[in-house]
Design a protein around this motif. Structure first.
Motif, PDB file in Angstrom:
ATOM      1  N   THR A 555       0.854  -1.193   0.000  1.00 49.68           N
ATOM      2  CA  THR A 555       0.000   0.000   0.000  1.00 49.68           C
ATOM      3  C   THR A 555       0.883   1.234   0.000  1.00 49.68           C
ATOM      4  O   THR A 555       1.944   1.250   0.605  1.00 49.68           O
ATOM      5  CB  THR A 555      -0.936   0.045   1.224  1.00 49.68           C
ATOM      6  OG1 THR A 555      -0.153   0.244   2.413  1.00 49.68           O
ATOM      7  CG2 THR A 555      -1.728  -1.236   1.352  1.00 49.68           C
ATOM      8  N   ASN A 556       0.407   2.274  -0.685  1.00 52.42           N
ATOM      9  CA  ASN A 556       1.152   3.529  -0.725  1.00 52.42           C
ATOM     10  C   ASN A 556       0.181   4.706  -0.780  1.00 52.42           C
ATOM     11  O   ASN A 556      -0.121   5.313   0.235  1.00 52.42           O
ATOM     12  CB  ASN A 556       2.105   3.554  -1.926  1.00 52.42           C
ATOM     13  CG  ASN A 556       3.189   4.597  -1.767  1.00 52.42           C
ATOM     14  OD1 ASN A 556       2.984   5.633  -1.147  1.00 52.42           O
ATOM     15  ND2 ASN A 556       4.350   4.335  -2.325  1.00 52.42           N
ATOM     16  N   ASP A 557      -0.327   5.019  -1.981  1.00 50.17           N
ATOM     17  CA  ASP A 557      -1.246   6.150  -2.122  1.00 50.17           C
ATOM     18  C   ASP A 557      -2.612   5.844  -1.520  1.00 50.17           C
ATOM     19  O   ASP A 557      -3.335   6.769  -1.118  1.00 50.17           O
ATOM     20  CB  ASP A 557      -1.410   6.509  -3.597  1.00 50.17           C
ATOM     21  CG  ASP A 557      -0.105   7.030  -4.196  1.00 50.17           C
ATOM     22  OD1 ASP A 557       0.728   7.523  -3.423  1.00 50.17           O
ATOM     23  OD2 ASP A 557       0.076   6.907  -5.417  1.00 50.17           O
ATOM     24  N   ASN A 558      -2.966   4.591  -1.475  1.00 47.56           N
ATOM     25  CA  ASN A 558      -4.219   4.173  -0.847  1.00 47.56           C
ATOM     26  C   ASN A 558      -3.905   3.314   0.370  1.00 47.56           C
ATOM     27  O   ASN A 558      -2.914   2.571   0.358  1.00 47.56           O
ATOM     28  CB  ASN A 558      -5.090   3.376  -1.826  1.00 47.56           C
ATOM     29  CG  ASN A 558      -5.818   4.274  -2.794  1.00 47.56           C
ATOM     30  OD1 ASN A 558      -6.450   5.233  -2.389  1.00 47.56           O
ATOM     31  ND2 ASN A 558      -5.710   3.974  -4.077  1.00 47.56           N
ATOM     32  N   PRO A 559      -4.761   3.412   1.406  1.00 47.71           N
ATOM     33  CA  PRO A 559      -5.951   4.253   1.540  1.00 47.71           C
ATOM     34  C   PRO A 559      -5.584   5.717   1.813  1.00 47.71           C
ATOM     35  O   PRO A 559      -4.405   6.034   2.018  1.00 47.71           O
ATOM     36  CB  PRO A 559      -6.670   3.631   2.743  1.00 47.71           C
ATOM     37  CG  PRO A 559      -5.572   3.057   3.570  1.00 47.71           C
ATOM     38  CD  PRO A 559      -4.549   2.556   2.600  1.00 47.71           C
ATOM     39  N   THR A 560      -6.610   6.575   1.840  1.00 48.73           N
ATOM     40  CA  THR A 560      -6.376   8.009   2.034  1.00 48.73           C
ATOM     41  C   THR A 560      -6.879   8.516   3.374  1.00 48.73           C
ATOM     42  O   THR A 560      -6.537   9.635   3.764  1.00 48.73           O
ATOM     43  CB  THR A 560      -7.063   8.805   0.918  1.00 48.73           C
ATOM     44  OG1 THR A 560      -8.478   8.503   0.908  1.00 48.73           O
ATOM     45  CG2 THR A 560      -6.472   8.448  -0.440  1.00 48.73           C
ATOM     46  N   ASP A 561      -7.700   7.729   4.079  1.00 52.61           N
ATOM     47  CA  ASP A 561      -8.253   8.168   5.357  1.00 52.61           C
ATOM     48  C   ASP A 561      -7.868   7.198   6.460  1.00 52.61           C
ATOM     49  O   ASP A 561      -7.793   5.981   6.246  1.00 52.61           O
ATOM     50  CB  ASP A 561      -9.784   8.264   5.277  1.00 52.61           C
ATOM     51  CG  ASP A 561     -10.232   9.273   4.242  1.00 52.61           C
ATOM     52  OD1 ASP A 561      -9.662  10.378   4.215  1.00 52.61           O
ATOM     53  OD2 ASP A 561     -11.147   8.958   3.462  1.00 52.61           O
ATOM     54  N   ALA A 562      -7.632   7.746   7.652  1.00 52.95           N
ATOM     55  CA  ALA A 562      -7.276   6.913   8.798  1.00 52.95           C
ATOM     56  C   ALA A 562      -8.475   6.079   9.232  1.00 52.95           C
ATOM     57  O   ALA A 562      -9.634   6.482   9.070  1.00 52.95           O
ATOM     58  CB  ALA A 562      -6.803   7.793   9.956  1.00 52.95           C
ATOM     59  N   GLY A 563      -8.194   4.898   9.794  1.00 48.80           N
ATOM     60  CA  GLY A 563      -9.262   4.034  10.276  1.00 48.80           C
ATOM     61  C   GLY A 563      -8.913   2.568  10.100  1.00 48.80           C
ATOM     62  O   GLY A 563      -7.778   2.202   9.811  1.00 48.80           O
ATOM     63  N   PHE A 564      -9.926   1.707  10.286  1.00 46.72           N
ATOM     64  CA  PHE A 564      -9.746   0.263  10.136  1.00 46.72           C
ATOM     65  C   PHE A 564     -10.090  -0.165   8.711  1.00 46.72           C
ATOM     66  O   PHE A 564     -11.059   0.327   8.124  1.00 46.72           O
ATOM     67  CB  PHE A 564     -10.649  -0.491  11.114  1.00 46.72           C
ATOM     68  CG  PHE A 564     -10.321  -0.224  12.559  1.00 46.72           C
ATOM     69  CD1 PHE A 564      -9.128  -0.643  13.113  1.00 46.72           C
ATOM     70  CD2 PHE A 564     -11.222   0.447  13.374  1.00 46.72           C
ATOM     71  CE1 PHE A 564      -8.823  -0.407  14.436  1.00 46.72           C
ATOM     72  CE2 PHE A 564     -10.939   0.698  14.695  1.00 46.72           C
ATOM     73  CZ  PHE A 564      -9.732   0.273  15.234  1.00 46.72           C
ATOM     74  N   TYR A 565      -9.298  -1.097   8.192  1.00 45.94           N
ATOM     75  CA  TYR A 565      -9.532  -1.642   6.862  1.00 45.94           C
ATOM     76  C   TYR A 565      -9.435  -3.164   6.922  1.00 45.94           C
ATOM     77  O   TYR A 565      -8.729  -3.720   7.777  1.00 45.94           O
ATOM     78  CB  TYR A 565      -8.515  -1.089   5.855  1.00 45.94           C
ATOM     79  CG  TYR A 565      -8.728   0.377   5.540  1.00 45.94           C
ATOM     80  CD1 TYR A 565      -9.433   0.768   4.412  1.00 45.94           C
ATOM     81  CD2 TYR A 565      -8.243   1.362   6.394  1.00 45.94           C
ATOM     82  CE1 TYR A 565      -9.640   2.115   4.123  1.00 45.94           C
ATOM     83  CE2 TYR A 565      -8.445   2.710   6.117  1.00 45.94           C
ATOM     84  CZ  TYR A 565      -9.147   3.075   4.985  1.00 45.94           C
ATOM     85  OH  TYR A 565      -9.355   4.406   4.710  1.00 45.94           O
ATOM     86  N   TYR A 566     -10.126  -3.808   5.979  1.00 41.10           N
ATOM     87  CA  TYR A 566     -10.221  -5.270   5.994  1.00 41.10           C
ATOM     88  C   TYR A 566      -9.679  -5.821   4.678  1.00 41.10           C
ATOM     89  O   TYR A 566     -10.071  -5.369   3.595  1.00 41.10           O
ATOM     90  CB  TYR A 566     -11.673  -5.704   6.205  1.00 41.10           C
ATOM     91  CG  TYR A 566     -12.298  -5.078   7.427  1.00 41.10           C
ATOM     92  CD1 TYR A 566     -12.143  -5.659   8.687  1.00 41.10           C
ATOM     93  CD2 TYR A 566     -13.039  -3.892   7.329  1.00 41.10           C
ATOM     94  CE1 TYR A 566     -12.691  -5.079   9.808  1.00 41.10           C
ATOM     95  CE2 TYR A 566     -13.600  -3.306   8.447  1.00 41.10           C
ATOM     96  CZ  TYR A 566     -13.420  -3.897   9.688  1.00 41.10           C
ATOM     97  OH  TYR A 566     -13.962  -3.314  10.811  1.00 41.10           O
ATOM     98  N   ILE A 567      -8.783  -6.793   4.786  1.00 38.53           N
ATOM     99  CA  ILE A 567      -8.271  -7.475   3.604  1.00 38.53           C
ATOM    100  C   ILE A 567      -9.243  -8.597   3.272  1.00 38.53           C
ATOM    101  O   ILE A 567      -9.471  -9.503   4.087  1.00 38.53           O
ATOM    102  CB  ILE A 567      -6.857  -8.026   3.847  1.00 38.53           C
ATOM    103  CG1 ILE A 567      -5.902  -6.878   4.210  1.00 38.53           C
ATOM    104  CG2 ILE A 567      -6.347  -8.773   2.623  1.00 38.53           C
ATOM    105  CD1 ILE A 567      -4.504  -7.331   4.565  1.00 38.53           C
ATOM    106  N   ILE A 568      -9.824  -8.516   2.083  1.00 39.26           N
ATOM    107  CA  ILE A 568     -10.933  -9.387   1.706  1.00 39.26           C
ATOM    108  C   ILE A 568     -10.542 -10.317   0.565  1.00 39.26           C
ATOM    109  O   ILE A 568      -9.919  -9.906  -0.420  1.00 39.26           O
ATOM    110  CB  ILE A 568     -12.163  -8.544   1.275  1.00 39.26           C
ATOM    111  CG1 ILE A 568     -12.601  -7.624   2.408  1.00 39.26           C
ATOM    112  CG2 ILE A 568     -13.301  -9.434   0.840  1.00 39.26           C
ATOM    113  CD1 ILE A 568     -13.140  -8.346   3.617  1.00 39.26           C
TER     114      ILE A 568
END
Length: 649
Positions: A555-568
């Motif tokens: 990951t580099n340019d994405n994501p753009t907002d802080a928070g939790f993300y899920y690898i799907i």
């Protein structure tokens, strides 16, 4: 004074014709004999003189009339530019997180965007550079639309990159006036060097009214047991001391614990929370305090059940390996060459060849396939190796060759502190450690390799052979006690421990936005399958590379907002990861604009965006004069009529 149609002025030369006619007029006075009376003779003389004056006046008014008409058709004007030239304004608007602060008029970014819209000329062309996009040669309406939708971002752009784009943009345009304006808070996170050859620009510094900030710098765990975890939260205060600041920790949206704390002026402090040990925890920490920045008052981290790294050692028994690859973090297996289970090799993350005298062809084929699928191989040679066997294997796997054995006692003196193997191992560069020695070693001849640890003669002791797929590490000497005392060195533990850790990039507690992050996901996917990263607001497909038993995501340019993300994978959640805003954006350190003026006097700073555009628009405004010359022509015509009607010679 400039002219839109200067070629019309060539017709001024035709004004010589009426002058010639006047000077060489064909009309002559005829002498008439009359009574020799003195009075009548005087009257004739006066009439002739008055007639000449009248004709001169008429000539002058007509000359003025035609001259004024010619000047009117040439369309004269006053301006700093010609009418053929276009005005191009390059605008850099800093929309980094640090501009999401409050100034005298309100939010720094939103007010800046609004003032550009209100004051920019609707006739000019613009190029707009933000931290996320670059729009070239756009109209005012396009500029307005972009500014109305602008938002703060964690992405950064170096000011040197902006200045380079200014240069490139100006070079490609002809018959154009250029003006460059940089609107930013000029935070020192932008690593730019200004010189006396820096492209000239006008700057506007955005300043927040508050001059203090408290932020969450980092989170780490340093004490674990079967029941509880201790969460350490690093708090950084910039400005005056603060008291009774509430801080809370959540598991996703569920409040787990809350407390308050005080912190000294310009200091850091660690706050501790004890939580129940659990396989999965989506941690969110919040500070309740109003200061310069609000984006750094929330911090996310995730605890996932970490799978152990599979380590296989083939060759001689080595007690030091079992002590380093402990059961709580690794699945460590040892095997002799004769007893290798070849079916287990693809399931490993790292394979160590520990002092083999030769590499059998069957093992070589399995390891070649293992390396192609992303596996890590560490090779420790025996003091008496079969050189041809090793070279056949290394040539096939990495186009590398081992040179003949060198029997010479050498000290191990140099460490490549920048190598990922030593990341976060040393707090500072160590140069006075007790140097280990080796009595013999096998140097390698590789087209593409990097030295991790070197001998005193600057040849490699431990090297990484760069391969397109998996990592290959070459230890050039036997580590037996008869040949080396490296096993007694403090370097042995971090080197081999990180061999194991680097072979599989487990997800961390948290990641930062706008940074390159590498995550290994242990899964087996089909040929055309891909993994995606999603949250409640967005989703994207990251760059990824598929191996036999894992997928490496970057990951580099994405994501753009802080928070939790899920690898799907399809509809299944494989892993939860947390992203936070870059901590550099929380710094209250900015460039001194007076220093920039000293470096390059042509760099100037305007007091406001409004003043800049008013000055620019006034300079580029065209003041047309043709109406005045047309009025002069009408006046000349009226004068001629009056002279003809009322002047009687």
């Amino acid at each position: 004074m400039q002219f839109k149609n200067p070629e019309v002025l060539y017709f001024l030369a035709l004004l010589i014709i009426p002058i010639i006619i006047h000077l060489f007029q064909l009309q002559k006075f005829v002498k008439v004999p009359f009574t020799n009376v003195a009075f009548l003779k005087k009257l004739v003389q006066q009439t002739r003189k008055s007639s000449r004056i009248k004709k001169c006046l008429i000539l002058a008014t007509r000359m003025l009339l035609f001259t004024a008409i010619l000047f009117a058709f040439s369309q004269p004007y006053f301006s700093d530019k010609t009418t053929e030239e276009k005005q191009h304004t390059f605008i850099y608007l800093d929309n980094s997180l640090s501009t999401n602060a409050t100034g005298e008029k309100g939010n720094l970014l939103q007010i800046a965007a609004q003032e550009i819209i209100e004051n920019a000329s609707k006739k000019d062309l613009y190029s707009l550079q933000t931290n996320t996009n670059f729009s070239s040669d756009i109209t005012f309406e396009e500029l307005k639309k972009t500014l109305l939708n602008i938002k703060n971002t964690a992405q950064k752009v170096d000011l040197s990159t902006v200045l380079l784009k200014i240069n490139n943009s100006n070079k490609t345009k002809t018959n154009t006036l250029h003006k460059n304006i940089l609107i930013s808070d000029f935070q020192i996170t932008y690593n730019s060097e200004f010189t006396n050859v820096t492209p000239v620009f006008s700057g506007i510094k955005l300043e927040a009214t508050k001059k203090n900030n408290i932020s969450i710098g980092s989170v780490f765990i340093n004490n674990t047991n079967t029941e509880n975890l201790t969460i350490n939260i690093l708090i950084k205060n910039q400005g005056e001391a603060k008291d009774n600041i509430p801080i809370a920790i959540f598991n996703n949206e569920k409040l787990i614990s809350k407390q308050s704390f005080s912190i000294d002026k310009n200091s850091t402090k660690t706050i501790l929370f004890t939580i129940q040990n659990q396989a999965k925890f989506l941690g969110k920490i919040t500070l309740t305090f109003s200061d310069t920045f609000s984006f750094d008052n929330t911090f996310y981290f995730s605890l996932n059940s970490t799978k152990k790294v599979n380590v296989l050692s083939i060759g001689n028994n080595a007690d030091f390996l079992s002590k380093i690859y402990t059961k709580d973090e690794f699945n460590f297996t040892e095997s002799t060459t004769q007893n290798v289970n070849y079916n287990s090799i693809p399931k490993q993350q790292i394979v160590l060849l520990n002092e083999l005298e030769n590499i059998p062809e069957s093992l070589s084929k399995s390891l070649l396939d293992f390396s192609k699928k992303g596996g890590t191989i560490v090779i420790i040679p025996n003091s008496k190796i079969e050189l041809q066997s090793y070279n056949l294997f290394l040539n096939s796997v990495a186009n590398t060759k081992i040179q003949s054995k060198i029997s010479d006692t050498l000290k191990i003196t140099n460490i490549n502190f920048n190598h990922p193997l030593f990341k976060n191992v040393f707090s500072k560069k160590v140069t006075n450690f007790q140097y280990p020695i080796v009595k013999s070693h096998y140097p390698i001849q590789a087209k593409n390799s990097s030295k991790i640890i070197s001998f005193e003669n600057n040849t490699g002791f431990i090297s990484q052979i760069n391969n397109t797929n998996g990592n290959i590490f070459w230890v050039s000497s036997s580590l037996s006690k008869e040949n080396s005392n490296f096993l007694n060195s403090p370097l042995i533990v971090p080197v081999f421990y990180n061999f194991g850790k680097l072979s599989f990039q487990h997800s961390k507690l948290f990641y930062y936005l706008d940074a390159e992050n590498v995550i290994d996901v242990e899964t087996e996917i089909e040929k055309d399958e891909i993994l995606s990263i999603v949250n409640s607001n967005s989703s994207f497909i990251p760059p990824q590379q598929t191996y036999q038993n894992k997928v490496t995501i970057t990951t580099n340019d994405n994501p753009t907002d802080a928070g939790f993300y899920y690898i799907i994978r399809k509809k299944d959640t494989l892993q939860t990861i947390a992203f936070n805003n870059p901590k550099e954006e929380s710094l209250l350190q900015f460039l001194d604009i007076n220093t920039l003026k000293d470096i390059n006097p042509e760099i100037n700073f305007s007091s406001s965006i409004e003043d800049f555009f008013i000055n620019l628009n006034n300079k580029n405004e065209v003041h047309w004069l043709w109406k005045w010359f047309l009025a002069l022509a009408i006046v000349s015509l009226l004068l001629e009529i009056l002279i003809l009607k009322f002047y009687k010679p």
